[in-house]
Design a protein around this motif. Structure first.
Motif, mmCIF file in Angstrom:
data_model
loop_
_atom_site.group_PDB
_atom_site.id
_atom_site.type_symbol
_atom_site.label_atom_id
_atom_site.label_comp_id
_atom_site.label_asym_id
_atom_site.label_seq_id
_atom_site.Cartn_x
_atom_site.Cartn_y
_atom_site.Cartn_z
ATOM 1 N N MET A 133 10.686 58.160 14.464
ATOM 2 C CA MET A 133 9.322 58.406 15.947
ATOM 3 C C MET A 133 8.022 59.261 14.905
ATOM 4 O O MET A 133 8.365 60.390 14.768
ATOM 5 N N THR A 134 6.503 58.760 15.534
ATOM 6 C CA THR A 134 5.780 59.338 14.750
ATOM 7 C C THR A 134 5.036 59.891 15.410
ATOM 8 O O THR A 134 5.334 60.311 16.740
ATOM 9 N N SER A 135 4.047 60.878 15.706
ATOM 10 C CA SER A 135 2.933 61.558 16.553
ATOM 11 C C SER A 135 3.138 61.271 17.999
ATOM 12 O O SER A 135 2.502 61.363 18.877
ATOM 13 N N ALA A 136 1.819 60.264 17.184
ATOM 14 C CA ALA A 136 1.347 58.825 18.446
ATOM 15 C C ALA A 136 2.704 58.690 19.215
ATOM 16 O O ALA A 136 2.436 57.739 19.759
ATOM 17 N N GLY A 137 4.018 58.608 18.701
ATOM 18 C CA GLY A 137 5.183 58.259 19.553
ATOM 19 C C GLY A 137 5.023 56.348 19.233
ATOM 20 O O GLY A 137 4.354 55.791 18.434
ATOM 21 N N THR A 138 6.657 56.266 19.517
ATOM 22 C CA THR A 138 6.810 55.078 19.492
ATOM 23 C C THR A 138 7.043 54.191 20.773
ATOM 24 O O THR A 138 7.825 54.753 21.353
ATOM 25 N N GLY A 139 6.870 52.918 20.314
ATOM 26 C CA GLY A 139 6.700 51.824 21.341
ATOM 27 C C GLY A 139 7.876 51.420 21.906
ATOM 28 O O GLY A 139 8.716 51.088 21.317
ATOM 29 N N THR A 140 8.253 51.543 23.352
ATOM 30 C CA THR A 140 9.488 50.595 23.857
ATOM 31 C C THR A 140 9.304 49.960 24.768
ATOM 32 O O THR A 140 8.340 49.954 25.387
ATOM 33 N N HIS A 141 10.326 50.100 26.059
ATOM 34 C CA HIS A 141 10.847 49.250 27.559
ATOM 35 C C HIS A 141 11.001 49.902 27.728
ATOM 36 O O HIS A 141 12.273 50.573 27.402
ATOM 37 N N CYS A 142 10.751 50.057 29.177
ATOM 38 C CA CYS A 142 11.904 50.829 30.241
ATOM 39 C C CYS A 142 13.493 49.890 29.907
ATOM 40 O O CYS A 142 13.476 49.363 29.593
ATOM 41 N N PRO A 143 14.358 51.194 30.644
ATOM 42 C CA PRO A 143 15.324 50.610 30.208
ATOM 43 C C PRO A 143 15.700 50.053 31.398
ATOM 44 O O PRO A 143 17.645 49.212 31.263
ATOM 45 N N TYR A 144 15.276 49.613 32.571
ATOM 46 C CA TYR A 144 15.634 49.752 34.068
ATOM 47 C C TYR A 144 15.328 47.871 34.136
ATOM 48 O O TYR A 144 15.613 47.180 33.547
ATOM 49 N N CYS A 145 14.586 47.612 34.984
ATOM 50 C CA CYS A 145 14.080 46.526 35.678
ATOM 51 C C CYS A 145 13.204 45.389 34.684
ATOM 52 O O CYS A 145 12.931 45.419 33.786
ATOM 53 N N ALA A 146 13.332 43.922 36.144
ATOM 54 C CA ALA A 146 13.055 42.599 34.529
ATOM 55 C C ALA A 146 11.784 43.225 34.461
ATOM 56 O O ALA A 146 10.592 42.017 33.749
ATOM 57 N N LEU A 147 10.630 43.888 34.910
ATOM 58 C CA LEU A 147 9.319 43.948 34.424
ATOM 59 C C LEU A 147 9.037 44.612 33.142
ATOM 60 O O LEU A 147 8.668 44.045 33.110
ATOM 61 N N GLN A 148 9.939 45.504 33.032
ATOM 62 C CA GLN A 148 10.048 46.169 31.490
ATOM 63 C C GLN A 148 8.761 46.191 30.835
ATOM 64 O O GLN A 148 8.282 46.108 29.786
ATOM 65 N N CYS A 149 8.332 47.188 31.629
ATOM 66 C CA CYS A 149 7.406 47.658 31.416
ATOM 67 C C CYS A 149 6.477 48.786 29.907
ATOM 68 O O CYS A 149 8.252 48.749 29.781
ATOM 69 N N ARG A 150 5.895 48.765 29.090
ATOM 70 C CA ARG A 150 6.271 49.505 28.106
ATOM 71 C C ARG A 150 5.360 50.763 28.303
ATOM 72 O O ARG A 150 5.232 50.876 29.205
ATOM 73 N N MET A 151 6.560 51.170 27.127
ATOM 74 C CA MET A 151 6.174 53.225 27.337
ATOM 75 C C MET A 151 6.358 53.774 26.189
ATOM 76 O O MET A 151 6.502 52.892 25.243
ATOM 77 N N THR A 152 5.729 54.769 25.570
ATOM 78 C CA THR A 152 5.578 55.214 24.430
ATOM 79 C C THR A 152 6.517 56.500 24.135
ATOM 80 O O THR A 152 6.298 56.745 26.060
ATOM 81 N N LEU A 153 7.588 57.313 23.647
ATOM 82 C CA LEU A 153 8.516 57.984 23.830
ATOM 83 C C LEU A 153 7.707 59.045 22.344
ATOM 84 O O LEU A 153 7.581 58.574 21.409
ATOM 85 N N HIS A 154 7.302 60.317 23.076
ATOM 86 C CA HIS A 154 6.958 61.554 22.270
ATOM 87 C C HIS A 154 7.664 62.355 21.643
ATOM 88 O O HIS A 154 8.134 63.087 23.065
ATOM 89 N N HIS A 155 7.755 63.102 20.767
ATOM 90 C CA HIS A 155 9.024 64.348 20.698
ATOM 91 C C HIS A 155 7.603 65.393 21.553
ATOM 92 O O HIS A 155 6.604 65.386 21.346
ATOM 93 N N THR A 156 8.661 66.026 22.029
ATOM 94 C CA THR A 156 8.013 67.113 22.689
ATOM 95 C C THR A 156 8.381 68.900 22.304
ATOM 96 O O THR A 156 9.784 68.979 21.864
ATOM 97 N N GLY A 157 7.855 69.842 22.203
ATOM 98 C CA GLY A 157 8.503 70.772 22.639
ATOM 99 C C GLY A 157 9.960 71.229 23.498
ATOM 100 O O GLY A 157 11.171 71.860 23.317
ATOM 101 N N ASP A 158 10.608 70.254 24.516
ATOM 102 C CA ASP A 158 11.124 70.292 25.474
ATOM 103 C C ASP A 158 12.508 69.082 25.307
ATOM 104 O O ASP A 158 12.625 68.794 26.311
ATOM 105 N N GLY A 159 11.570 68.483 23.989
ATOM 106 C CA GLY A 159 12.644 67.497 24.024
ATOM 107 C C GLY A 159 12.106 65.796 24.126
ATOM 108 O O GLY A 159 10.586 66.331 23.403
ATOM 109 N N ILE A 160 12.505 64.991 24.776
ATOM 110 C CA ILE A 160 11.045 63.431 23.986
ATOM 111 C C ILE A 160 10.947 63.216 25.741
ATOM 112 O O ILE A 160 11.038 63.711 27.278
ATOM 113 N N ALA A 161 9.641 62.879 25.711
ATOM 114 C CA ALA A 161 8.878 62.164 26.380
ATOM 115 C C ALA A 161 8.350 61.182 26.839
ATOM 116 O O ALA A 161 8.386 60.248 26.183
ATOM 117 N N VAL A 162 8.082 61.011 28.017
ATOM 118 C CA VAL A 162 7.318 59.234 28.525
ATOM 119 C C VAL A 162 6.319 59.308 28.478
ATOM 120 O O VAL A 162 5.651 59.930 29.549
#
Ligand code: SF4
Length: 686
Positions: free
Chosen positions: A1-30
């Motif tokens: 995962m880069t500092s800009a975050g890594t692009g992926t998609h939501c785990p749930y419904c069929a809309l499959q919204c785009r999101m990025t995941l970022h490492h923060t001091g507290d863990g992974i943020a969306v």
């Protein structure tokens, strides 16, 4: 995962919204990555990645307890017992149950594993419970089924939208951005027995008694024709079968429909005028219209209305089905369904069988035929002549199947139950072997969203030590069952390459889709029949997929619910989703923020109905049907019809809504009647 975050998609419904995941001091943020943002489920989805409930070691039942074992022990045990069952009971002694959240690659390899490695016809999936009625109705009407046969962005320009049995304000809130024009312009019509948050946004809310949607669709069609709004040129040039459909609808004038549905005749006529007077209009159905023993006919009745108005296959207008599960569309295209081969081909079609057998490198005669549908498969488990072993991937039928008490009994009666999952779901708790697998952002794979667009969900984080991917599990089992290793690749891109070849020439043709094109950001709606093809955002603009190019009206009539209320069970129960949770809740009940927002079962009741049962707001009630009883906290909802109670289906144990639901099946789609059954309300100590 880069500092800009890594692009992926939501785990749930069929809309499959785009999101990025970022490492923060507290863990992974969306962070949201697309238009419309994310709903609360998407925002909190990173909690699944480091959940303390996460399984990281295979479990084997020993002396009644699930005990940790290493992977070789687990897979060797499963393979040995599958072989023993096959020797004793034949290939159909083993069964496979998949899910609409599995990636295309997993759905494809799971269907191939069942037919080739196990040789069984006993394979189906939980999408049978979600989209199968709209899918069958669309194939009958148009010759092919793609949930939305147009891009989502077409809805932005709609002046009028009729939503039948959909509550996107709770199930997929970012979708509402596409309805803004219709909402602001006073063109949103919502059909729902409940005054949902979506109905609150509507210019017109039609609240039929549960199980009477088909009659309502006939009444609005009648009003369209009687008002001189039938698109006669379109009907003559692009359709067939109007006369037979109209012979039935002619007998359903709005006042008669009002007596059956409770929807005022004036509101039916207003709905007809709103749709007919719109520049661009859409009719969209979802589970509320489809999850009935007459679900195919009901979806067909809404398609009839859209055809009478000349909407399908017209630029800017149309009919569509709002798919629910994350890969509900792709999951029904690539072979985990009982009657289907990859590319949306029929398993009974000799040409399709030859093509797939060639791709798989097996004799055509070795491919089994069609098996039973999901509920029929689940209730045959452990019975004389029924399957004795079951592999479950991406599903939790102990909570999500209708008549769930019976289904749990059948699961417990098996000689071998194997569950691959991320957490110890209610179904996994019953298993003999539990296999811990990777989840959404921990692995790459494609999904096909509700508009038929193929997405590459990127790997953004490493899975925890100790877990394997579903594809890796299938590979490991197939090899132990004597299959050549290359026949069951574990790398998603390799599986996708084979899926492309298998789908070539089929209705859902992915042969021109590559990971490289998806990584480059191309937007590809199927069919994509060659690598140079730009994809097909809009189907049917020139002709429908039947041989004569015409869409078909369905000659459908109202029959009502399979189990209407009576003196003993006087209320309609209907079920559905709420904002904080997704499907059986196996994931979302383990996200602290979502569990805090909605931690337990409730039943919505009109205050007068509750008082007659002696129940105060906040009291614990027992809701009982002919199949079982569930415990729920009473919520007074004055806007609800007094003859209806509503229960969400996300909760477990004795809070399962599906302990009540009626497994009456649609004769064509074999979808159960989740949306209506007869119940009574009792106090907690009853
Ligand atoms: S709408 Fe669906 S895909 Fe989008 S964030 Fe919510 S659950 Fe995820």
């Amino acid at each position: 995962m880069t500092s800009a975050g890594t692009g992926t998609h939501c785990p749930y419904c069929a809309l499959q919204c785009r999101m990025t995941l970022h490492h923060t001091g507290d863990g992974i943020a969306v962070r949201p990555g697309g238009r419309g943002g994310l709903c609360v489920k998407g925002w909190t989805s990173a909690a699944l990645l480091d959940s303390p409930h996460r399984l990281t070691t295979p479990l084997l039942r020993v002396g009644g307890e699930l005990c940790p074992v290493d992977w070789d022990t687990a897979l060797d045990t499963v393979a040995r017992r599958l072989v023993e069952i096959r020797a004793a009971h034949g290939p159909d002694g083993n069964a496979v149950f998949g899910g609409g959240g599995l990636t295309n690659e997993k759905a494809y390899l799971l269907g191939k594993f069942a037919r080739v490695a196990l040789g069984t016809s006993q394979v189906d999936y939980n999408g049978r419970f979600c989209m199968s009625s709209a899918s069958a109705a669309a194939r009958q009407a148009f010759g092919v089924d793609r949930g939305l046969p147009f891009p989502l962005s077409d809805l932005d320009g709609a002046d009028a939208v009729l939503l039948a049995g959909a509550n996107p304000a709770e199930t997929m809130p970012p979708f509402l951005a596409h309805l803004k024009g219709a909402i602001d312009g006073g063109g949103l019509i919502v059909v729902d027995p409940r005054r949902t948050p979506t109905a609150e946004l509507a210019a017109l809310h039609l609240a039929p008694a549960p199980g009477t949607d088909l009659a309502l669709a006939l009444g609005i069609l009648h009003a369209v024709v009687a008002d001189g709004q039938l698109d006669e040129d379109y009907v003559a040039e692009r359709t067939a079968g109007f006369a037979a459909a109209w012979r039935i609808a002619a007998a359903w004038w709005p006042e008669r429909v009002e007596r059956v549905t409770g929807v005022p005749a004036a509101d039916q006529r207003r709905a007809a005028r709103l749709l007919a007077g719109a520049g661009n209009a859409h009719v969209l159905t979802a589970r509320g219209a489809e999850q009935h023993a007459s679900g195919v006919a009901t979806a067909g009745a809404w398609i009839n209305l859209a055809l009478a108005l000349g909407l399908p296959g017209t630029a800017g207008s149309g009919w569509g089905c709002l798919t629910g599960q994350g890969n509900g569309q792709g999951g029904r295209e690539h072979g985990q369904k009982a009657d289907q081969l990859p590319g949306y081909r029929s398993i009974t079609d000799p040409v399709a069988r030859r093509h797939i057998a060639e791709v798989w490198g097996v004799p055509e005669g070795s491919l089994p035929g069609a098996g039973p549908s999901a509920y029929e498969l689940l209730t045959a488990l452990g019975t004389p002549g029924g399957p004795r072993g079951l592999l479950v991937f991406g599903s939790n039928p102990a909570v999500s199947a209708p008549h769930a008490g019976l289904v749990a009994e059948r699961l417990a009666a098996l000689d071998l139950l194997v569950v691959a999952d991320v957490v110890l779901s209610e179904t996994a708790r019953l298993a003999d072997v539990v296999l811990p697998v990777a989840q959404w952002a921990e692995e790459e794979g494609t999904l096909t969203n509700l508009e038929g667009r193929i997405l590459l969900r990127a790997k953004a984080v490493e899975p925890p030590p100790g877990v394997r991917t579903d594809l890796g599990v299938l590979h490991g089992l197939a090899v132990r069952l004597g299959q050549p290793p290359e026949r069951f690749p574990a790398a998603p891109e390799a599986v996708f390459a084979e899926l492309r070849a298998a789908s070539r020439g089929g209705p859902a043709d992915y042969s021109g889709v590559t990971y490289a094109r998806l990584r480059a950001g191309e937007s590809l709606h199927w069919p994509v029949p060659s690598p140079a093809h730009p994809g097909t955002p809009r189907l049917f603009l020139d002709s429908f997929a039947h041989a004569d190019g015409r869409a078909r009206f369905a000659p459908v009539d109202h029959s009502g619910p399979a189990e209407p209320p009576d003196a003993e069970f006087p209320l309609y129960a209907t079920t559905g989703r709420i904002l904080a949770h997704y499907q059986s809740g196996a994931q979302t009940r383990r996200v602290p923020e979502l569990a805090a927002a909605a931690g337990g079962m409730f039943v919505e009741v009109h205050p007068d109905t509750a008082r007659r049962a002696g129940l105060t707001d906040g009291a614990v009630a027992v809701v009982e049907s002919r199949r079982g009883r569930t415990r729920a906290t009473v919520r007074y909802v004055p806007s609800l019809r007094p003859d209806v109670v509503f229960l969400p289906f996300h909760f477990a144990g004795d809070e399962r809504a599906n302990l009540l639901t009626n497994p009456a099946l649609d004769p064509t789609s074999r979808m159960p009647e989740f949306k209506v059954c007869a119940v009574r309300l009792l106090g907690e100590r009853a």
